[in-house]
Design a protein around this motif. Structure first.
Motif, PDB file in Angstrom:
ATOM      1  N   ALA A 175     -17.344 -11.092   9.075  1.00 31.73           N
ATOM      2  CA  ALA A 175     -17.212 -11.536  10.439  1.00 31.73           C
ATOM      3  C   ALA A 175     -18.504 -12.033  11.407  1.00 31.73           C
ATOM      4  N   VAL A 176     -19.540 -11.373  10.911  1.00 28.00           N
ATOM      5  CA  VAL A 176     -20.786 -11.641  11.841  1.00 28.00           C
ATOM      6  C   VAL A 176     -21.225 -13.034  11.227  1.00 28.00           C
ATOM      7  N   THR A 177     -21.240 -13.337  10.129  1.00 27.06           N
ATOM      8  CA  THR A 177     -21.658 -14.696   9.684  1.00 27.06           C
ATOM      9  C   THR A 177     -20.619 -15.893  10.107  1.00 27.06           C
ATOM     10  N   ALA A 178     -19.441 -15.292  10.427  1.00 26.31           N
ATOM     11  CA  ALA A 178     -18.406 -16.375  11.104  1.00 26.31           C
ATOM     12  C   ALA A 178     -18.792 -16.733  12.638  1.00 26.31           C
ATOM     13  N   VAL A 179     -19.298 -15.724  13.368  1.00 28.91           N
ATOM     14  CA  VAL A 179     -19.881 -15.679  14.692  1.00 28.91           C
ATOM     15  C   VAL A 179     -21.194 -16.426  14.541  1.00 28.91           C
ATOM     16  N   PHE A 180     -21.683 -16.348  13.281  1.00 25.66           N
ATOM     17  CA  PHE A 180     -23.326 -17.225  13.221  1.00 25.66           C
ATOM     18  C   PHE A 180     -22.979 -18.860  13.066  1.00 25.66           C
ATOM     19  N   ILE A 181     -21.880 -19.019  12.391  1.00 27.03           N
ATOM     20  CA  ILE A 181     -21.365 -20.512  12.237  1.00 27.03           C
ATOM     21  C   ILE A 181     -20.889 -21.148  13.699  1.00 27.03           C
ATOM     22  N   GLY A 182     -20.338 -20.344  14.356  1.00 27.63           N
ATOM     23  CA  GLY A 182     -20.389 -20.695  15.813  1.00 27.63           C
ATOM     24  C   GLY A 182     -21.456 -21.100  16.561  1.00 27.63           C
ATOM     25  N   ALA A 183     -22.202 -20.310  16.370  1.00 27.71           N
ATOM     26  CA  ALA A 183     -23.538 -20.101  17.102  1.00 27.71           C
ATOM     27  C   ALA A 183     -24.395 -21.818  16.556  1.00 27.71           C
ATOM     28  N   LEU A 184     -24.229 -21.916  15.333  1.00 27.41           N
ATOM     29  CA  LEU A 184     -25.121 -23.034  14.812  1.00 27.41           C
ATOM     30  C   LEU A 184     -24.302 -24.318  15.388  1.00 27.41           C
ATOM     31  N   PHE A 185     -23.020 -24.325  15.048  1.00 29.39           N
ATOM     32  CA  PHE A 185     -22.270 -25.327  15.761  1.00 29.39           C
ATOM     33  C   PHE A 185     -22.605 -25.724  17.263  1.00 29.39           C
ATOM     34  N   ILE A 186     -22.660 -24.526  17.950  1.00 32.69           N
ATOM     35  CA  ILE A 186     -23.254 -24.804  19.531  1.00 32.69           C
ATOM     36  C   ILE A 186     -24.534 -25.424  19.590  1.00 32.69           C
ATOM     37  N   HIS A 187     -25.482 -25.252  18.516  1.00 29.89           N
ATOM     38  CA  HIS A 187     -26.860 -25.728  18.550  1.00 29.89           C
ATOM     39  C   HIS A 187     -26.773 -26.969  17.894  1.00 29.89           C
ATOM     40  N   GLY A 188     -25.755 -27.792  17.439  1.00 32.29           N
ATOM     41  CA  GLY A 188     -25.749 -29.075  16.996  1.00 32.29           C
ATOM     42  C   GLY A 188     -26.150 -28.887  15.283  1.00 32.29           C
ATOM     43  N   LEU A 189     -25.932 -27.674  14.710  1.00 29.82           N
ATOM     44  CA  LEU A 189     -26.151 -27.648  13.252  1.00 29.82           C
ATOM     45  C   LEU A 189     -24.887 -27.562  12.641  1.00 29.82           C
ATOM     46  N   ASN A 190     -24.667 -28.048  11.321  1.00 25.86           N
ATOM     47  CA  ASN A 190     -23.330 -27.916  10.465  1.00 25.86           C
ATOM     48  C   ASN A 190     -23.688 -27.261   9.397  1.00 25.86           C
ATOM     49  N   PRO A 191     -23.750 -25.922   9.133  1.00 21.75           N
ATOM     50  CA  PRO A 191     -23.982 -25.258   7.807  1.00 21.75           C
ATOM     51  C   PRO A 191     -22.822 -25.755   6.865  1.00 21.75           C
ATOM     52  N   GLY A 192     -23.361 -26.010   5.842  1.00 19.14           N
ATOM     53  CA  GLY A 192     -22.563 -26.377   4.575  1.00 19.14           C
ATOM     54  C   GLY A 192     -23.482 -27.047   3.416  1.00 19.14           C
ATOM     55  N   PRO A 193     -22.825 -27.861   2.694  1.00 19.10           N
ATOM     56  CA  PRO A 193     -23.620 -28.385   1.566  1.00 19.10           C
ATOM     57  C   PRO A 193     -24.748 -29.334   1.902  1.00 19.10           C
ATOM     58  N   LEU A 194     -24.378 -30.178   3.159  1.00 14.68           N
ATOM     59  CA  LEU A 194     -25.627 -31.096   3.227  1.00 14.68           C
ATOM     60  C   LEU A 194     -26.672 -30.354   4.217  1.00 14.68           C
ATOM     61  N   LEU A 195     -26.671 -28.929   4.590  1.00 13.14           N
ATOM     62  CA  LEU A 195     -27.680 -28.355   5.351  1.00 13.14           C
ATOM     63  C   LEU A 195     -29.106 -28.074   4.367  1.00 13.14           C
ATOM     64  N   LEU A 196     -28.661 -27.988   3.203  1.00  8.91           N
ATOM     65  CA  LEU A 196     -29.969 -27.843   2.206  1.00  8.91           C
ATOM     66  C   LEU A 196     -30.642 -29.168   2.189  1.00  8.91           C
ATOM     67  N   THR A 197     -30.023 -30.232   2.170  1.00 10.14           N
ATOM     68  CA  THR A 197     -30.734 -31.394   2.019  1.00 10.14           C
ATOM     69  C   THR A 197     -31.098 -32.199   3.333  1.00 10.14           C
ATOM     70  N   GLU A 198     -30.297 -32.105   4.426  1.00 11.88           N
ATOM     71  CA  GLU A 198     -30.573 -32.805   5.666  1.00 11.88           C
ATOM     72  C   GLU A 198     -31.559 -31.813   6.531  1.00 11.88           C
TER      73      GLU A 198
END
Length: 506
Positions: free
Chosen positions: A324-347
């Motif tokens: 549940a906590v990392t679900a909230v973290f994903i929302g926080a990252l989206f708010i700050h313009g970041l997209n967690p996922g496969p491309l995060l490690l490369t981009e």
């Protein structure tokens, strides 16, 4: 900048260092108060930090996450009230240790093992994140269902002297967990037309009542009993103890990382499974499990903190929350313009290494803050019963109300507290009830999804269950655990196995 520079960024920047320290400190005390969840704290922080720089916001939230997971053990050990569901297993042996006057040593040992677990989780995150996330993705609904069934089999470890009573308590917990709207069809189940039951009975209210209120009611029988004097002359555990339990801590941490990396699970399931693992591999504990065995403290504390690193793996590599906590973290990252996922490690590899470094820093602060204030905390147990019992009631009521700001949760908490009191009076363990509540939804939802994916064909379901290596492994584990709890195993197989081990040692 290279990976090492991003890793050390929060260590070298004074403002980031202070924010991480502040978050960890606050997280420990948020986690220690029943009902004040880390998820709630991080969610509230999003509204305050959306205009901040992303690094500042992440430092504060990561600190609260790491501190909160550890903090739940404080009240679990001292008052038998788990500050969070992940501390349920900690209370089983932590509280008896406090009752023996060893609260200081118990908190010190739990702190060291929590930090070891945290570091192992972070190392796995840094080294093997893509591989672990790929393994987590291989889990099908039937595998999650089998994992839940495997968790239910822990009833044998939590049942105490009577397996039958443990099974009854676990079944009761599963029944409680099914109250509310069906997760797939939204049909009412056991609501009896009461709209307040549509969302079900909150597991945290059940937990607080079962552990906190029942203990307070039980203490009413011992008002004239003097409080146990706590031995707090040594807070940091002996090096010999750390070496003794290090192997168990590593095993439990590994289990915690794997469970934490599975989306939808979390530290509570990891801690309970680690407790069961410790009970099975510890042949001759100095003190029986449930009576103050230190192994029963080491395993869950290592696992639930290692699960933090595990939960970050699918979040950062796949964009799927581990809990549940990392679900909230994903929302926080989206708010700050970041997209967690496969491309995060490369981009954005810098964000990955910044997160790893910040988790490491927060874990160090857990060690620092965890070992300070123990003497003051341990004094709580020495309070006169006339002060301690109202304090338990107050914490329980505040914790239950703060879940949803609902008076109904207070009534549920009190009701389950009375139920837990009578269950303890008649020799029923409370751990299986909470286990059933936690795992019932995981098993229910994934059984339904699994059977729907097989077009409601039971033959196809069991065929895939047997043909999939992962499913077959889980099924075999369930069968072996079930057999190990039968009289046949105790009478024939266990002595035979022990005889083989003796010959091998000779």
């Amino acid at each position: 900048m290279d990976a090492l520079s991003y890793f050390a960024m929060s260590w070298l920047d004074p403002s980031l260092l202070i924010l991480t320290a502040l978050g960890t400190f606050l997280g420990i005390y948020v986690g220690a108060i029943p009902g004040l969840s880390v998820t709630m704290a991080v969610s509230i922080l999003i509204s305050f930090t959306f205009s901040w720089d992303v690094n500042d916001a992440l430092c504060l939230m990561v600190g609260i996450y790491m501190g909160g997971v550890y903090g739940g053990s404080r009240t679990a050990i001292l008052l038998n009230i788990p500050g969070a569901p992940s501390a349920i297993a900690t209370a089983l042996d932590g509280y008896p240790l406090a009752q023996r006057g060893e609260a200081g040593e118990a908190i010190g040992l739990s702190t060291i093992m929590s930090v070891i677990g945290g570091f192992i989780g972070i190392i796995v995150l840094a080294v093997a994140a893509p591989n672990v996330s790929e393994f987590a993705l291989s889990f099908q609904p039937r595998d999650y269902m089998m994992l839940a069934v495997l968790g239910i089999m822990l009833v044998g470890s939590l049942a105490g002297d009577s397996l039958a009573k443990g099974i009854f308590a676990g079944a009761m917990g599963m029944l409680i967990g099914t109250v509310g709207l069906d997760p797939l069809t939204a049909e009412e189940r056991f609501t009896f037309g009461v709209t307040e039951l549509w969302n079900g009975i909150n597991p945290v209210a059940v937990m607080i009542g079962m552990f906190g209120i029942s203990e307070a009611l039980n203490q009413l029988h011992h008002l004239d009993k003097m409080a146990v004097k706590q031995k707090i002359d040594r807070i940091i555990p002996h090096w010999s103890n750390i070496k003794k339990y290090f192997g168990l801590s590593v095993q439990s941490s590994t289990l915690g990382v794997v469970i934490g990396a599975l989306p939808g699970t979390g530290g509570d399931i990891a801690a309970l499974m680690a407790y069961d693992h410790a009970k099975r591999i510890t042949k001759n504990p100095e003190v029986p499990f449930g009576k103050g065995a230190k192994e029963g403290l080491v395993a869950p504390e290592s696992a639930n903190n290692a699960a933090v690193g595990g939960a970050y793996i699918p979040m950062l590599t796949l964009g799927i929350p581990g809990d549940a906590v990392t679900a909230v973290f994903i929302g926080a990252l989206f708010i700050h313009g970041l997209n967690p996922g496969p491309l995060l490690l490369t981009e954005k590899p810098e964000m990955f290494w910044f997160t790893v470094g910040n988790l490491t820093l927060a874990n160090i602060f857990v060690l620092i803050f965890g070992l300070t204030g123990i003497r003051l905390f341990a004094k709580i147990v020495e309070c006169p019963k006339g002060i301690l019992i109202p304090l338990i009631f107050l914490l329980s009521i505040v914790g239950a109300y703060s879940i949803n700001n609902s008076v109904a949760d207070i009534w549920w908490m009190l009701g389950f507290g009375v139920l837990g009191y009578f269950m303890k009076m008649y020799g029923y363990q409370l751990g299986p009830v909470i286990l059933g509540v936690i795992l019932s939804r995981l098993m229910d939802e994934n059984w339904r999804r699994a059977i729907i994916s097989e077009r409601e064909d039971l033959g196809s379901f069991f065929l895939n269950l047997a043909s999939s290596p992962l499913s077959a492994f889980l099924l075999t584990s369930i069968v072996l655990i079930f057999l190990s709890q039968t009289p046949v195993w105790a009478r024939w197989i266990r002595p035979l196995w022990a005889g083989k081990e003796d010959k091998a040692q000779a």
